[in-house]
Design an enzyme around this catalytic site. Structure first.
Site, short mmCIF file in Angstrom:
data_model
loop_
_atom_site.label_atom_id
_atom_site.label_comp_id
_atom_site.label_asym_id
_atom_site.label_seq_id
_atom_site.Cartn_x
_atom_site.Cartn_y
_atom_site.Cartn_z
N LEU A 269 0.84 -1.20 0.00
CA LEU A 269 0.00 0.00 0.00
C LEU A 269 0.87 1.24 0.00
O LEU A 269 1.82 1.36 0.78
CB LEU A 269 -0.91 -0.01 1.23
N GLY A 309 2.58 -8.90 6.32
CA GLY A 309 3.08 -8.09 7.43
C GLY A 309 2.98 -6.62 7.08
O GLY A 309 3.11 -6.24 5.91
N GLY A 310 2.75 -5.77 8.10
CA GLY A 310 2.65 -4.33 7.84
C GLY A 310 1.56 -4.04 6.84
O GLY A 310 0.41 -4.47 6.99
N ASP A 311 1.91 -3.32 5.78
CA ASP A 311 0.93 -2.99 4.73
C ASP A 311 1.20 -3.79 3.45
O ASP A 311 0.90 -3.35 2.34
CB ASP A 311 0.96 -1.49 4.42
N GLU A 312 1.76 -4.99 3.61
CA GLU A 312 2.09 -5.84 2.46
C GLU A 312 1.16 -7.04 2.40
O GLU A 312 0.91 -7.71 3.41
CB GLU A 312 3.53 -6.33 2.54
#
Length: 713
Positions: A269, A309-312
């Site tokens: 993102l 993970g995170g925005d992935e």
């Protein structure tokens, strides 16, 4: 007693012969009575076997009566009787008491005329015995326990053939007694053995029940934790691990079926960080959840979306028609992500950079597919930033010609979005991989691999029970690095397979250098090591002694166990360096217990035949099979280090440690605790009955030259 005096003034006492005879008979009588008790025949019920022999004796000797008697300490007891109503008499009046004192048959033709028996109560009174012939019952080791005798109430003579028959029948009585005694002894042994087996079975069953109970609780917890381990807690989507497992299936299917195509999308993102920074992480988490659900709704049931993970995020498009179908799916995802999200009473828009990899490249491993999709995504993000920068520069240039207008910089989100399909021009990260592969191949040629060693200790005695050989690479410009940094790549490019004979030879050569050859006398004890050398190597060993059953532990991967040359390599090295196979203990991962591959099973069986011990590494994670432990003839279990690490934080871990220790003892398996990092763990393991342990608190991993002072004689 008489005395004889010699000139030396020493007196020699010669015992009176009659006194010596009395003492000798008393000692022999004590042993005879003990032997009689050993047959457990006194006061037993009548037995037809003895009755038939007594009747045969009476018929053969043509007498009206016959007895099988046993002479006790102060009585004569009758085991079998024919024609005489005698069950027991005082020993002092028994004819048989005299019969057992001689080897031959005692014959009294007329008791009334015999000086020793003429006044005997059994002669002058009931049953009025006049004739007696009795032969002693003699044990195999020469003790007379009683007689087989024939009686008559009239004087008579007995023929030589009848006397001989009486002897033969007395031996039959003795044979029957011996058979009964041996049967009783065998029954007692069987009863004792059955009791021991029952006790051991109950103990093993209790241990197994306890282990299964703890394991069931652990598996339930692990089932829940496995779901959590394979899913993202925020979005409930599969995580990276789950995604790679599913992707691996598609990779293997594409290798078997050239018509099967798939694509992987790596989604990142854009500008998500400002959402967290300005609106808070709670809003950011809600936005990620909305994004996850929106992407999932756009996919087919055969596809898979995961949060890495995170925005992935990652998407597996399985069984597609080709490149254009993957690109169409990417455009659809990007368009829907542009549409505003209603989050916390706000309308938020987001964009995404996407990298695409296609199965036509011919991938062999799932990690490689995801890696290249990641590389393509960064290329897409870089291109999006370059496009955005170009647009900003263009707007600034336009503002220079409109001095009176305010400076407003705008970006076209649609044009800023970008996707890239991985191809041969996107190799920044791939080159790093290729460089590592080339270095590993060169390292094999240049002999840059060595075994370093970490001791395994007897915890109670603190002796060194063995060493675990750990692979290290002396990488140029970096020095020694551990196997976890390169082993996966090394296995993929066949370096491990080619390195295997060198490592086996190196291990045997090292043991020979340390003196553990076949020429060693059994039970050798090694001398103390030099403490200064240990201090120099900064290890924390506690004991200067080497255990007599010292073993060198080596790890075997599934790749090595699939090699058809593995057993021959071991045979050659052991013979060359004159090392006994029993000096080695091979460690295999617990997951290999579940494999049914014939090559692996055959290699393990052949290695066991060479004398090598087998240890299951990482035991207790929940994937093992009790039956396979027996089938593979496993000798030892190395407990997974997580149980030791969590022993004080989780009760189930401590319970599992205790249960595995009890199971090891019940199944006659050595149990090794790994990952001992603190003195508290060390003390706990001793209290739980662990004999062997390994970990950095006990000793670090050392090069061979640093560990030699502890080993060399």
């Amino acid at each position: 007693m008489r005395s004889i005096h010699h000139s030396s003034a020493r007196t020699i006492h010669i015992k009176d012969p009659q006194s010596m005879s009395a003492v000798s008979w008393s000692a022999k009588e004590t042993l005879r009575l003990a032997k009689l008790r050993d047959y457990c025949i006194l006061d037993t019920l009548p037995d037809t076997n003895y009755d038939e022999i007594a009747k045969l004796a009476a018929d053969t000797c043509r007498t009206p009566a016959a007895l099988v008697t046993l002479v006790d300490a102060d009585r004569q007891w009758v085991k079998a009787k024919i024609g005489a109503d005698i069950s027991e008499t005082p020993r002092c009046v028994a004819f048989c008491d005299q019969a057992i004192r001689q080897v031959n048959t005692l014959i009294v033709e007329d008791a009334m005329q015999h000086p020793q028996f003429c006044n005997n109560p059994l002669v002058v009174g009931p049953p009025y015995i006049r004739f007696y012939a009795g032969h002693p019952l003699i044990t195999p080791d020469g003790y007379a326990l009683g007689t087989l005798c024939v009686l008559d109430y009239q004087p008579r003579q007995i023929a030589a053939q009848q006397v001989e028959a009486l002897k033969v029948l007395s031996r039959q009585v003795m044979a029957q007694m011996e058979l009964t005694r041996q049967s009783q002894q065998l029954q007692r042994v069987n009863d004792s053995l059955e009791q021991r087996i029952k006790e051991q079975t109950n103990s093993l069953r209790a241990s197994l029940h306890s282990l299964l109970k703890v394991q069931t609780a652990l598996l339930k917890r692990e089932a829940a934790s496995r779901h959590n381990a394979l899913h993202d807690p925020l979005t409930s989507l599969p995580n990276r691990s789950y995604f790679l497992q599913r992707l691996e299936q598609s990779v293997q299917l594409a290798q078997r079926d050239l018509n099967h195509q798939y694509a992987v999308l790596f989604i990142d993102l854009d500008s998500f960080k400002p959402v967290n920074d300005t609106l808070g992480h709670e809003v950011g988490d809600q936005l990620l959840t909305h994004v996850a659900h929106r992407i999932k709704r756009l996919l087919r049931k055969s596809d898979l979306v995961a949060r890495l993970g995170g925005d992935e995020f990652a998407v597996l498009l399985d069984n597609i028609a080709g490149r254009e179908e993957a690109i169409t799916a990417v455009r659809r995802i990007q368009w829907h992500l542009e549409q505003p999200f209603a989050v916390a009473d706000r309308q938020l828009s987001i964009s995404a950079s996407i990298g695409i990899t296609l199965s036509q490249i011919g991938y062999q491993r799932a990690e490689s597919v995801l890696r290249d999709a990641d590389t393509a995504m960064y290329q897409a993000k870089r291109q999006a930033k370059e496009r955005s920068q170009m647009q900003m520069d263009l707007q600034l240039k336009q503002q220079e010609n409109q001095v009176s207008a305010p400076i407003v910089i705008q970006t076209d989100s649609h044009s800023a979005q970008q996707f890239v399909v991985f191809d041969n021009h996107i190799k920044n990260r791939v080159q790093t991989r290729l460089s590592l592969e080339n270095e590993l191949r060169q390292a094999l040629i240049s002999d840059q691999f060595r075994l370093h060693y970490q001791p395994v200790f007897e915890l109670s005695t603190q002796k060194i029970a063995g060493l675990e050989g750990l692979l290290r690479w002396n990488r140029p410009r970096r020095g020694w690095i551990c196997a976890k940094e390169f082993i996966h790549v090394a296995e993929q490019i066949d370096v491990v397979h080619r390195l295997s004979p060198s490592l086996i030879n190196q291990a045997c050569q090292q043991l020979a250098r340390w003196g553990f050859s076949k020429d060693d006398p059994p039970g050798i004890v090694r001398p103390d090591f030099l403490q200064k050398s240990w201090e120099k190597s900064k290890n924390t060993m506690r004991s200067p002694h080497i255990a007599t059953d010292f073993k060198l532990h080596l790890n075997l991967s599934a790749t090595q166990l699939r090699s058809s040359q593995l057993v021959a390599q071991w045979q050659t090295a052991l013979k060359k360096h004159r090392i006994c196979g029993s000096r080695f203990q091979l460690e295999i991962d617990e997951s290999l217990l579940l494999t049914e591959e014939p090559t692996i099973a055959a290699n393990l069986k052949s290695l066991k035949a060479l004398g090598l011990s087998l240890c299951v590494d990482g035991f207790g994670k929940g994937h093992f099979s009790f039956s396979r432990l027996h089938q593979l003839e496993v000798d030892a279990l190395k407990v997974d280090s997580t149980f030791v690490a969590q022993a004080f934080a989780q009760k189930n871990s401590a319970a599992m440690l205790k249960t595995i220790s009890n199971f090891g003892r019940s199944a006659n398996l050595s149990v090794i605790a790994s990952g001992v990092e603190t003195i508290q763990q060390f003390k706990l393991l001793i209290s739980l009955g662990y004999r062997l342990g390994q970990g950095n608190w006990l000793a670090n991993v050392l090069a061979s030259e640093d560990i030699e002072p502890a080993i060399l004689r």
